[in-house]
Motif scaffolding. Structure first.
Motif, PDB file in Angstrom:
ATOM      1  N   ASN A  38       0.859  -1.177   0.000  1.00  0.00           N
ATOM      2  CA  ASN A  38       0.000   0.000   0.000  1.00  0.00           C
ATOM      3  C   ASN A  38       0.894   1.226   0.000  1.00  0.00           C
ATOM      4  O   ASN A  38       1.918   1.264   0.695  1.00  0.00           O
ATOM      5  N   ARG A  39       0.523   2.226  -0.788  1.00  0.00           N
ATOM      6  CA  ARG A  39       1.380   3.423  -0.882  1.00  0.00           C
ATOM      7  C   ARG A  39       1.524   4.118   0.467  1.00  0.00           C
ATOM      8  O   ARG A  39       2.537   4.766   0.735  1.00  0.00           O
ATOM      9  N   ALA A  40       0.524   3.971   1.318  1.00  0.00           N
ATOM     10  CA  ALA A  40       0.608   4.584   2.639  1.00  0.00           C
ATOM     11  C   ALA A  40       1.779   4.014   3.439  1.00  0.00           C
ATOM     12  O   ALA A  40       2.334   4.685   4.317  1.00  0.00           O
ATOM     13  N   ASP A  41       2.184   2.771   3.101  1.00  0.00           N
ATOM     14  CA  ASP A  41       3.300   2.144   3.815  1.00  0.00           C
ATOM     15  C   ASP A  41       4.627   2.809   3.484  1.00  0.00           C
ATOM     16  O   ASP A  41       5.615   2.623   4.202  1.00  0.00           O
ATOM     17  N   LEU A  42       4.665   3.554   2.385  1.00  0.00           N
ATOM     18  CA  LEU A  42       5.901   4.222   1.984  1.00  0.00           C
ATOM     19  C   LEU A  42       6.119   5.539   2.724  1.00  0.00           C
ATOM     20  O   LEU A  42       7.188   6.136   2.634  1.00  0.00           O
ATOM     21  N   LEU A  43       5.086   5.986   3.433  1.00  0.00           N
ATOM     22  CA  LEU A  43       5.180   7.265   4.134  1.00  0.00           C
ATOM     23  C   LEU A  43       5.943   7.092   5.452  1.00  0.00           C
ATOM     24  O   LEU A  43       5.561   6.296   6.304  1.00  0.00           O
ATOM     25  N   LEU A  44       7.029   7.847   5.586  1.00  0.00           N
ATOM     26  CA  LEU A  44       7.840   7.805   6.797  1.00  0.00           C
ATOM     27  C   LEU A  44       7.986   9.216   7.356  1.00  0.00           C
ATOM     28  O   LEU A  44       7.698  10.208   6.674  1.00  0.00           O
ATOM     29  N   TYR A  45       8.455   9.289   8.599  1.00  0.00           N
ATOM     30  CA  TYR A  45       8.561  10.580   9.279  1.00  0.00           C
ATOM     31  C   TYR A  45       9.962  10.792   9.843  1.00  0.00           C
ATOM     32  O   TYR A  45      10.668   9.842  10.192  1.00  0.00           O
ATOM     33  N   GLU A  46      10.319  12.053   9.934  1.00  0.00           N
ATOM     34  CA  GLU A  46      11.563  12.458  10.583  1.00  0.00           C
ATOM     35  C   GLU A  46      11.213  13.450  11.685  1.00  0.00           C
ATOM     36  O   GLU A  46      10.407  14.367  11.464  1.00  0.00           O
ATOM     37  N   VAL A  47      11.793  13.257  12.860  1.00  0.00           N
ATOM     38  CA  VAL A  47      11.573  14.193  13.966  1.00  0.00           C
ATOM     39  C   VAL A  47      12.897  14.863  14.315  1.00  0.00           C
ATOM     40  O   VAL A  47      13.952  14.225  14.302  1.00  0.00           O
ATOM     41  N   THR A  48      12.842  16.156  14.589  1.00  0.00           N
ATOM     42  CA  THR A  48      14.044  16.914  14.930  1.00  0.00           C
ATOM     43  C   THR A  48      13.784  17.815  16.131  1.00  0.00           C
ATOM     44  O   THR A  48      12.637  18.229  16.386  1.00  0.00           O
ATOM     45  N   VAL A  49      14.858  18.111  16.821  1.00  0.00           N
ATOM     46  CA  VAL A  49      14.828  19.064  17.934  1.00  0.00           C
ATOM     47  C   VAL A  49      16.019  19.995  17.765  1.00  0.00           C
ATOM     48  O   VAL A  49      17.154  19.536  17.599  1.00  0.00           O
ATOM     49  N   ARG A  50      15.766  21.288  17.761  1.00  0.00           N
ATOM     50  CA  ARG A  50      16.828  22.306  17.683  1.00  0.00           C
ATOM     51  C   ARG A  50      16.551  23.328  18.788  1.00  0.00           C
ATOM     52  O   ARG A  50      15.578  24.083  18.719  1.00  0.00           O
ATOM     53  N   ARG A  51      17.398  23.344  19.790  1.00  0.00           N
ATOM     54  CA  ARG A  51      17.192  24.228  20.937  1.00  0.00           C
ATOM     55  C   ARG A  51      18.539  24.721  21.471  1.00  0.00           C
ATOM     56  O   ARG A  51      19.592  24.201  21.120  1.00  0.00           O
ATOM     57  N   ASN A  52      18.467  25.728  22.348  1.00  0.00           N
ATOM     58  CA  ASN A  52      19.627  26.124  23.146  1.00  0.00           C
ATOM     59  C   ASN A  52      19.460  25.527  24.531  1.00  0.00           C
ATOM     60  O   ASN A  52      18.371  25.595  25.125  1.00  0.00           O
ATOM     61  N   CYS A  53      20.504  24.922  25.023  1.00  0.00           N
ATOM     62  CA  CYS A  53      20.439  24.276  26.334  1.00  0.00           C
ATOM     63  C   CYS A  53      20.080  25.303  27.412  1.00  0.00           C
ATOM     64  O   CYS A  53      20.743  26.346  27.530  1.00  0.00           O
ATOM     65  N   PRO A  54      19.034  25.059  28.201  1.00  0.00           N
ATOM     66  CA  PRO A  54      18.639  26.017  29.245  1.00  0.00           C
ATOM     67  C   PRO A  54      19.640  26.083  30.400  1.00  0.00           C
ATOM     68  O   PRO A  54      19.579  27.013  31.231  1.00  0.00           O
ATOM     69  N   ASP A  55      20.575  25.126  30.434  1.00  0.00           N
ATOM     70  CA  ASP A  55      21.539  25.109  31.536  1.00  0.00           C
ATOM     71  C   ASP A  55      22.830  25.831  31.172  1.00  0.00           C
ATOM     72  O   ASP A  55      23.284  26.721  31.906  1.00  0.00           O
ATOM     73  N   CYS A  56      23.417  25.495  29.977  1.00  0.00           N
ATOM     74  CA  CYS A  56      24.705  26.111  29.605  1.00  0.00           C
ATOM     75  C   CYS A  56      24.586  27.051  28.406  1.00  0.00           C
ATOM     76  O   CYS A  56      25.545  27.762  28.080  1.00  0.00           O
ATOM     77  N   GLY A  57      23.467  27.071  27.751  1.00  0.00           N
ATOM     78  CA  GLY A  57      23.253  27.980  26.633  1.00  0.00           C
ATOM     79  C   GLY A  57      23.770  27.496  25.288  1.00  0.00           C
ATOM     80  O   GLY A  57      23.538  28.145  24.264  1.00  0.00           O
ATOM     81  N   LYS A  58      24.479  26.353  25.273  1.00  0.00           N
ATOM     82  CA  LYS A  58      24.997  25.823  24.010  1.00  0.00           C
ATOM     83  C   LYS A  58      23.847  25.227  23.184  1.00  0.00           C
ATOM     84  O   LYS A  58      22.824  24.794  23.725  1.00  0.00           O
ATOM     85  N   GLN A  59      24.056  25.202  21.880  1.00  0.00           N
ATOM     86  CA  GLN A  59      23.019  24.657  21.013  1.00  0.00           C
ATOM     87  C   GLN A  59      22.994  23.131  21.087  1.00  0.00           C
ATOM     88  O   GLN A  59      24.050  22.487  21.084  1.00  0.00           O
ATOM     89  N   ILE A  60      21.810  22.581  21.163  1.00  0.00           N
ATOM     90  CA  ILE A  60      21.648  21.128  21.155  1.00  0.00           C
ATOM     91  C   ILE A  60      20.747  20.764  19.981  1.00  0.00           C
ATOM     92  O   ILE A  60      19.863  21.533  19.585  1.00  0.00           O
ATOM     93  N   SER A  61      20.975  19.607  19.420  1.00  0.00           N
ATOM     94  CA  SER A  61      20.166  19.154  18.290  1.00  0.00           C
ATOM     95  C   SER A  61      20.094  17.633  18.286  1.00  0.00           C
ATOM     96  O   SER A  61      21.010  16.951  18.761  1.00  0.00           O
TER      97      SER A  61
END
Length: 203
Positions: free
Chosen positions: A60-83
């Motif tokens: 089924n074509r629906a089976d070909l649908l995939l997802y990617e999840v991402t997180v892009r933030r600045n660390c609330p503790d040290c301020g460095k970027q996390i991803s």
């Protein structure tokens, strides 16, 4: 009195028939002929199915649908970027734990979710527009790729190529003939194309 008989010229008359209702493709499992079908509407494409009557494989074509999840933030503790990112997911999470690589602070964050479909690589072959599996009816004619969606489409191309008289095409409809590559329309290629069609029809 003898009546002189004239040779009946083969005439092509466009049908206006829509041939992309289904596609004959190569089954990804047994490599024999399979069928990709859909309900005819653009939105129905997501429910398109592949069925092989040789090995009974189904997709089924629906089976070909995939997802990617991402997180892009600045660390609330040290301020460095996390991803962080995870792909090839069937059920993407709305939240995920991410640890800062600098200070090891860990927290749960809302994810950004994007979708994509798996794409099959064809190495120069023509694929169907839904699963992108190789069309069953294709081959080379004088270094040109020749193909048809299905046997009805192939028979229509044959009628056009074999005709000596061709009806003028509509100016406002994109007919089957209007979409044909130029090498198929050239008379010098007629015999080679007809031979290729005969071979494909016997597959």
């Amino acid at each position: 009195m003898k009546v002189k008989q004239t040779k009946m010229e083969k005439r092509y008359k466009q049908t206006g028939y829509y041939y992309a209702k289904y596609y004959s493709v190569e089954c990804p499992k047994c490599h024999k002929e399979a069928t990709v079908s859909h309900d005819g509407s653009y939105w129905g494409w997501k429910n398109a199915e592949l069925k092989c009557l040789h090995c009974m494989h189904k997709e089924n074509r629906a089976d070909l649908l995939l997802y990617e999840v991402t997180v892009r933030r600045n660390c609330p503790d040290c301020g460095k970027q996390i991803s962080a990112e995870i792909n090839n997911l069937k059920n993407p999470p709305k939240e995920m734990n991410v640890t800062c690589p600098d200070c090891s602070f860990s927290a749960k964050y809302t994810t950004n979710i994007s979708s994509y479909r798996l794409v099959n690589k064809l190495n120069g072959m023509k694929g169907d527009p839904l699963f992108n599996y190789p069309l069953w009816l294709q081959g080379e004619v004088k270094r040109n790729l020749f193909w048809a969606y299905n046997r009805e489409h192939l028979e229509e191309i044959r009628s056009y190529v074999d005709a000596e008289l061709r009806e003028r095409q509509s100016l406002y409809l994109m007919t089957m003939v209007a979409r044909l590559p130029q090498f198929i329309k050239e008379a010098k290629n007629r015999d080679d194309i007809l031979k290729k069609i005969d071979i494909l029809l016997k597959r």
